[in-house]
Every structure is written in C-alpha cells, then in structure tokens.
Write a protein that holds these residues in place. Structure first.
Motif, PDB file in Angstrom:
ATOM      1  N   LEU A   1       0.820  -1.205   0.000  1.00  0.00           N
ATOM      2  CA  LEU A   1       0.000   0.000   0.000  1.00  0.00           C
ATOM      3  C   LEU A   1       0.856   1.258   0.000  1.00  0.00           C
ATOM      4  O   LEU A   1       0.547   2.229  -0.695  1.00  0.00           O
ATOM      5  CB  LEU A   1      -0.936  -0.007   1.218  1.00  0.00           C
ATOM      6  CG  LEU A   1      -1.820   1.221   1.390  1.00  0.00           C
ATOM      7  CD1 LEU A   1      -2.786   1.334   0.225  1.00  0.00           C
ATOM      8  CD2 LEU A   1      -2.562   1.160   2.702  1.00  0.00           C
ATOM      9  N   TRP A   2       1.943   1.269   0.744  1.00  0.00           N
ATOM     10  CA  TRP A   2       2.752   2.478   0.847  1.00  0.00           C
ATOM     11  C   TRP A   2       3.392   2.843  -0.492  1.00  0.00           C
ATOM     12  O   TRP A   2       3.615   4.029  -0.769  1.00  0.00           O
ATOM     13  CB  TRP A   2       3.805   2.358   1.938  1.00  0.00           C
ATOM     14  CG  TRP A   2       4.893   1.351   1.684  1.00  0.00           C
ATOM     15  CD1 TRP A   2       4.908   0.039   2.047  1.00  0.00           C
ATOM     16  CD2 TRP A   2       6.128   1.586   1.003  1.00  0.00           C
ATOM     17  NE1 TRP A   2       6.068  -0.551   1.624  1.00  0.00           N
ATOM     18  CE2 TRP A   2       6.838   0.375   0.991  1.00  0.00           C
ATOM     19  CE3 TRP A   2       6.706   2.699   0.393  1.00  0.00           C
ATOM     20  CZ2 TRP A   2       8.087   0.245   0.395  1.00  0.00           C
ATOM     21  CZ3 TRP A   2       7.951   2.566  -0.183  1.00  0.00           C
ATOM     22  CH2 TRP A   2       8.633   1.350  -0.175  1.00  0.00           C
TER      23      TRP A   2
ATOM     24  N   VAL B   1       1.162   8.128  -5.975  1.00  0.00           N
ATOM     25  CA  VAL B   1       0.089   9.113  -6.167  1.00  0.00           C
ATOM     26  C   VAL B   1       0.439  10.424  -5.455  1.00  0.00           C
ATOM     27  O   VAL B   1       0.246  11.513  -6.004  1.00  0.00           O
ATOM     28  CB  VAL B   1      -1.253   8.534  -5.675  1.00  0.00           C
ATOM     29  CG1 VAL B   1      -2.346   9.584  -5.694  1.00  0.00           C
ATOM     30  CG2 VAL B   1      -1.656   7.340  -6.528  1.00  0.00           C
ATOM     31  N   ALA B   2       0.990  10.332  -4.251  1.00  0.00           N
ATOM     32  CA  ALA B   2       1.335  11.536  -3.488  1.00  0.00           C
ATOM     33  C   ALA B   2       2.427  12.348  -4.178  1.00  0.00           C
ATOM     34  O   ALA B   2       2.375  13.583  -4.198  1.00  0.00           O
ATOM     35  CB  ALA B   2       1.775  11.152  -2.078  1.00  0.00           C
TER      36      ALA B   2
ATOM     37  N   PHE C   1      -3.822   7.194  -9.517  1.00  0.00           N
ATOM     38  CA  PHE C   1      -4.857   6.863  -8.523  1.00  0.00           C
ATOM     39  C   PHE C   1      -5.872   5.888  -9.112  1.00  0.00           C
ATOM     40  O   PHE C   1      -6.259   4.911  -8.458  1.00  0.00           O
ATOM     41  CB  PHE C   1      -5.570   8.131  -8.054  1.00  0.00           C
ATOM     42  CG  PHE C   1      -6.693   7.845  -7.092  1.00  0.00           C
ATOM     43  CD1 PHE C   1      -6.434   7.598  -5.764  1.00  0.00           C
ATOM     44  CD2 PHE C   1      -8.012   7.800  -7.532  1.00  0.00           C
ATOM     45  CE1 PHE C   1      -7.469   7.313  -4.885  1.00  0.00           C
ATOM     46  CE2 PHE C   1      -9.037   7.521  -6.669  1.00  0.00           C
ATOM     47  CZ  PHE C   1      -8.771   7.276  -5.336  1.00  0.00           C
TER      48      PHE C   1
ATOM     49  N   ARG D   1       1.940   2.373  -3.494  1.00  0.00           N
ATOM     50  CA  ARG D   1       0.876   2.979  -4.288  1.00  0.00           C
ATOM     51  C   ARG D   1       0.549   4.382  -3.794  1.00  0.00           C
ATOM     52  O   ARG D   1       0.362   5.302  -4.595  1.00  0.00           O
ATOM     53  CB  ARG D   1      -0.365   2.089  -4.262  1.00  0.00           C
ATOM     54  CG  ARG D   1      -0.136   0.785  -5.010  1.00  0.00           C
ATOM     55  CD  ARG D   1      -1.327  -0.123  -4.980  1.00  0.00           C
ATOM     56  NE  ARG D   1      -1.344  -0.813  -3.695  1.00  0.00           N
ATOM     57  CZ  ARG D   1      -2.431  -1.096  -3.006  1.00  0.00           C
ATOM     58  NH1 ARG D   1      -3.604  -0.758  -3.445  1.00  0.00           N
ATOM     59  NH2 ARG D   1      -2.346  -1.728  -1.864  1.00  0.00           N
ATOM     60  N   VAL D   2       0.481   4.550  -2.481  1.00  0.00           N
ATOM     61  CA  VAL D   2       0.206   5.877  -1.917  1.00  0.00           C
ATOM     62  C   VAL D   2       1.341   6.837  -2.266  1.00  0.00           C
ATOM     63  O   VAL D   2       1.103   8.001  -2.612  1.00  0.00           O
ATOM     64  CB  VAL D   2       0.017   5.779  -0.384  1.00  0.00           C
ATOM     65  CG1 VAL D   2       0.003   7.159   0.254  1.00  0.00           C
ATOM     66  CG2 VAL D   2      -1.261   5.029  -0.057  1.00  0.00           C
TER      67      VAL D   2
ATOM     68  N   PHE E   1      -5.579   2.308  -7.296  1.00  0.00           N
ATOM     69  CA  PHE E   1      -6.569   2.178  -6.230  1.00  0.00           C
ATOM     70  C   PHE E   1      -7.936   1.758  -6.753  1.00  0.00           C
ATOM     71  O   PHE E   1      -8.576   0.893  -6.184  1.00  0.00           O
ATOM     72  CB  PHE E   1      -6.692   3.496  -5.443  1.00  0.00           C
ATOM     73  CG  PHE E   1      -5.499   3.765  -4.578  1.00  0.00           C
ATOM     74  CD1 PHE E   1      -5.339   3.111  -3.379  1.00  0.00           C
ATOM     75  CD2 PHE E   1      -4.523   4.644  -4.988  1.00  0.00           C
ATOM     76  CE1 PHE E   1      -4.241   3.341  -2.583  1.00  0.00           C
ATOM     77  CE2 PHE E   1      -3.419   4.887  -4.208  1.00  0.00           C
ATOM     78  CZ  PHE E   1      -3.272   4.235  -3.008  1.00  0.00           C
TER      79      PHE E   1
END
Length: 94
Positions: A14-15, A21-22, A51, A17-18, A55
């Motif tokens: 998850l980190w 996007v961030a 995103f 993918r985040v 996601f």
C-alpha cells in the motif's frame, strides 16, 4: 494503452501505491506555486491516472497459505510410488 500494470508485484504494498500518487499530486502543487500551470495540469493528470490504476482498478492477488514444496519432503516419496505403479506396455502393472 496501459501505462501502469496494477498486477505487477511492485504495487502490492500500500505504501508504494500511496507514495506514487502523493508524489504526482505533490509535484502538481509545486508547479502551481511555481507559476507554471501547464506542468501542474500534466502532473495532476499523471496523479489522477495513477490513482485510478493503483486504487480504483487494483485487485490484490490472493496469497497462498501453503508453503512451497521443499526438496527432500514427503512429496518425492509419493512421486516414487506413482512411478512404480505404472502399467507396462501390455497393460499389466510392473
């Protein structure tokens, strides 16, 4: 045309993918404050696409609970037993 493959093992965490996007949206903010709206829109579009792919359409792969077969385990004994019971050319078991 698919630019991001959501099934790639690199995107399982998850980190990751985040973070992708961030960084895209963060760079869009830097470009807005820097006074360059063209690159801000490009960066925001990349963030929106990331995103969507990472996601919205992301389907995590099922992790198998069984460990991989290890050499020297009981699986080899079963293989030897099945090969010993092979029928011969005339249909009789050897």
């Amino acid at each position: 045309m698919q630019l991001i493959d959501p099934n790639h093992p690199a995107y399982q965490r998850l980190w990751v993918r985040v973070g992708i996007v961030a960084v895209c949206f963060g760079w869009a903010a830097v470009e807005i404050f820097g006074g360059d709206p063209f690159w801000a829109v490009i960066s925001a579009a990349a963030g929106a696409y990331a995103f969507y792919m990472l996601f919205w359409t992301f389907k995590p792969q099922q992790q198998s609970a069984e460990p991989a077969a290890q050499p020297g385990a009981e699986g080899e004994d079963e293989a030897d037993e099945t090969s010993a019971k092979k029928p011969s050319k005339d249909g009789q078991a050897e």
